[in-house]
Design a protein around this motif. Structure first.
Motif, mmCIF file in Angstrom:
data_model
loop_
_atom_site.group_PDB
_atom_site.id
_atom_site.type_symbol
_atom_site.label_atom_id
_atom_site.label_comp_id
_atom_site.label_asym_id
_atom_site.label_seq_id
_atom_site.Cartn_x
_atom_site.Cartn_y
_atom_site.Cartn_z
ATOM 1 N N ILE A 54 0.858 -1.192 0.000
ATOM 2 C CA ILE A 54 0.000 0.000 0.000
ATOM 3 C C ILE A 54 0.891 1.238 0.000
ATOM 4 C CG2 ILE A 54 -1.745 1.308 1.280
ATOM 5 C CD1 ILE A 54 -2.582 -1.366 2.581
ATOM 6 N N VAL A 55 0.558 2.189 -0.867
ATOM 7 C CA VAL A 55 1.312 3.449 -0.920
ATOM 8 C C VAL A 55 0.321 4.611 -0.912
ATOM 9 C CG1 VAL A 55 2.821 4.918 -2.319
ATOM 10 C CG2 VAL A 55 3.300 2.465 -2.120
ATOM 11 N N VAL A 56 0.588 5.609 -0.081
ATOM 12 C CA VAL A 56 -0.218 6.831 -0.036
ATOM 13 C C VAL A 56 0.637 7.963 -0.585
ATOM 14 C CG1 VAL A 56 -1.475 8.453 1.441
ATOM 15 C CG2 VAL A 56 -1.447 6.006 2.000
ATOM 16 N N ILE A 57 0.151 8.639 -1.614
ATOM 17 C CA ILE A 57 0.902 9.731 -2.234
ATOM 18 C C ILE A 57 0.145 11.046 -2.105
ATOM 19 C CG2 ILE A 57 2.113 8.235 -3.851
ATOM 20 C CD1 ILE A 57 0.169 9.106 -6.018
ATOM 21 N N ALA A 74 -2.356 1.421 -16.507
ATOM 22 C CA ALA A 74 -1.259 0.565 -16.042
ATOM 23 C C ALA A 74 -1.560 0.005 -14.660
ATOM 24 C CB ALA A 74 0.042 1.351 -16.027
ATOM 25 N N ALA A 75 -2.195 0.834 -13.815
ATOM 26 C CA ALA A 75 -2.560 0.357 -12.483
ATOM 27 C C ALA A 75 -3.480 -0.851 -12.591
ATOM 28 C CB ALA A 75 -3.230 1.469 -11.691
ATOM 29 N N ALA A 76 -4.480 -0.748 -13.446
ATOM 30 C CA ALA A 76 -5.419 -1.863 -13.630
ATOM 31 C C ALA A 76 -4.714 -3.093 -14.181
ATOM 32 C CB ALA A 76 -6.555 -1.430 -14.548
ATOM 33 N N GLN A 77 -3.824 -2.887 -15.132
ATOM 34 C CA GLN A 77 -3.098 -4.014 -15.728
ATOM 35 C C GLN A 77 -2.238 -4.743 -14.705
ATOM 36 O OE1 GLN A 77 -1.044 -1.997 -18.901
ATOM 37 N NE2 GLN A 77 -2.713 -2.288 -20.372
ATOM 38 N N HIS A 78 -1.757 -4.033 -13.695
ATOM 39 C CA HIS A 78 -0.910 -4.642 -12.673
ATOM 40 C C HIS A 78 -1.695 -5.023 -11.419
ATOM 41 C CE1 HIS A 78 2.258 -2.846 -15.209
ATOM 42 N NE2 HIS A 78 3.034 -3.781 -14.703
ATOM 43 N N GLY A 100 -11.820 -5.791 2.079
ATOM 44 C CA GLY A 100 -12.281 -6.346 0.816
ATOM 45 C C GLY A 100 -13.351 -5.525 0.131
ATOM 46 N N ALA A 101 -13.561 -4.272 0.576
ATOM 47 C CA ALA A 101 -14.593 -3.428 -0.021
ATOM 48 C C ALA A 101 -14.055 -2.014 -0.232
ATOM 49 C CB ALA A 101 -15.835 -3.388 0.866
ATOM 50 N N PRO A 102 -13.172 -1.815 -1.233
ATOM 51 C CA PRO A 102 -12.554 -0.496 -1.454
ATOM 52 C C PRO A 102 -13.603 0.589 -1.660
ATOM 53 C CG PRO A 102 -11.528 -2.174 -2.825
ATOM 54 C CD PRO A 102 -12.751 -2.800 -2.224
ATOM 55 N N VAL A 103 -13.313 1.775 -1.119
ATOM 56 C CA VAL A 103 -14.185 2.944 -1.307
ATOM 57 C C VAL A 103 -13.420 4.038 -2.018
ATOM 58 C CG1 VAL A 103 -15.599 2.428 0.710
ATOM 59 C CG2 VAL A 103 -13.548 3.846 0.967
ATOM 60 N N ARG A 104 -14.154 5.001 -2.559
ATOM 61 C CA ARG A 104 -13.565 6.151 -3.244
ATOM 62 C C ARG A 104 -12.541 5.706 -4.304
ATOM 63 N NH1 ARG A 104 -14.291 8.458 2.090
ATOM 64 N NH2 ARG A 104 -12.336 7.582 2.784
ATOM 65 N N THR A 163 -5.416 -1.329 -7.147
ATOM 66 C CA THR A 163 -6.594 -0.495 -6.926
ATOM 67 C C THR A 163 -6.132 0.914 -6.577
ATOM 68 O OG1 THR A 163 -7.885 -2.379 -6.107
ATOM 69 C CG2 THR A 163 -8.655 -0.175 -5.504
ATOM 70 N N VAL A 164 -6.745 1.916 -7.203
ATOM 71 C CA VAL A 164 -6.407 3.316 -6.925
ATOM 72 C C VAL A 164 -7.597 3.977 -6.247
ATOM 73 C CG1 VAL A 164 -5.662 5.533 -7.871
ATOM 74 C CG2 VAL A 164 -4.883 3.391 -8.931
ATOM 75 N N CYS A 165 -7.383 4.504 -5.061
ATOM 76 C CA CYS A 165 -8.431 5.199 -4.321
ATOM 77 C C CYS A 165 -8.002 6.636 -4.046
ATOM 78 C CB CYS A 165 -8.721 4.491 -2.994
ATOM 79 S SG CYS A 165 -9.480 2.856 -3.188
#
Length: 302
Positions: free
Chosen positions: A35-38, A73-77, A295-299, A80-82
């Motif tokens: 997990i990375v927060v930017i 690219a995120a989807a291909q790898h 298991g339920a990503p938001v935003r 999940t991007v929130c």
């Protein structure tokens, strides 16, 4: 800024507080992370970076729009991007800090006072009765228009798809063209999204159209204003001054000539940097992590 301890039983958290100059340094710092927060667009995530971070599963950005993330690219790898909520008042407030600072020569006068220099050595530029030209009348531009009106300014706006009806709704009159806005405004403030259509929108020809007594403020994206042309405009006096909170390379290199440009009020990308925004960013980042682990990503962005 957030209750990080509440997720310590679910994730091991570490904070990176120094600027990483190279892609290799970034990979080395993040390659063990799931997990990375930017922070908004300050750390670009192109396709090749996703390829070099095979453990990454969740990327969280402040705000819900981040042009520096390659979502495909995120989807291909399998990443999940929130995102998080983001308040648009702080960048508008900062734009006015730059406008007022330039108009009343706040920094030169303060420097002179502190150093024992000449007392009251400049004559300020008025806002009341002058024209504020807004390039872009979106969420932030409309806030700029309301504040300009409160100062007693005439507000004019232009963007490629702006209509007179939408301009009026936003508290501005529509400029017939970008050129008209530049030629007739006493203060020009940029509030456009950087895209193929807006990159280099203000180059030498456009800056030369501005009045020699006019000021330019850019708190949007540096690429909208040709930086070499801006430097020449300041050095040769095409305009009275400029303010900026955004640069092509950040942090701005120590040898960049803009650091010493005359009549230039520059800030280190502080537009969204306020306590309310940061508390929202990081509180919701913690929520995003909790939801993802459950298991339920938001935003989800994109």
């Amino acid at each position: 800024m957030a209750d990080w301890p509440r997720i310590e039983s679910q994730v091991e958290t570490e904070f990176l507080t120094r600027h990483l100059d190279s892609r290799d340094e970034l990979v080395q710092a993040l390659e063990h992370c799931e997990i990375v927060v930017i922070m908004r667009e300050r750390t670009p995530f192109p396709a090749d970076l996703f390829a070099r971070l095979p453990r990454l599963r969740l990327l969280i950005t402040s705000g819900m729009r981040n042009a520096a993330i390659d979502l495909k690219a995120a989807a291909q790898h399998g990443v999940t991007v929130c995102g998080t909520a983001s308040n648009s008042e702080p960048p508008a407030e900062l734009a006015w800090a730059l406008i007022l600072g330039l108009a009343r020569q706040v920094v030169p006068e303060n420097n002179a006072l502190r150093s024992g220099g000449p007392w009251q050595h400049s004559v300020g530029a008025d806002l009341h009765g002058r024209r504020l030209g807004l390039l872009g009348l979106g969420k932030i531009g409309r806030k700029m228009a309301r504040i300009g009106a409160a100062f007693g300014m005439e507000v004019m706006a232009w963007s490629q798809n702006l209509t007179s009806e939408r301009a009026a709704e936003g508290g501005a009159i529509l400029a017939a063209s970008k050129e008209e806005l530049l030629e007739s405004s006493d203060f020009v403030s940029v509030h456009l999204v950087l895209s193929d259509r807006t990159r280099g929108l203000l180059g030498e020809a456009e800056l030369r159209r501005m009045r020699s007594s006019a000021y330019l403020v850019n708190t949007s994206r540096a690429g909208i204003v040709d930086q070499a042309a801006l430097l020449r405009a300041l050095e040769e006096g095409w305009i009275a001054g400029a303010g900026a909170d955004v640069f092509e390379t950040e942090p701005l290199p120590l040898d960049d000539p803009l650091r010493s440009a005359p009549r230039f009020l520059a800030l280190p990308h502080l537009g969204y940097v306020t306590r309310r925004n940061y508390e929202g960013y990081f509180t919701q980042a913690v929520e995003d992590i909790e939801a993802f682990v459950a298991g339920a990503p938001v935003r989800v962005v994109g």
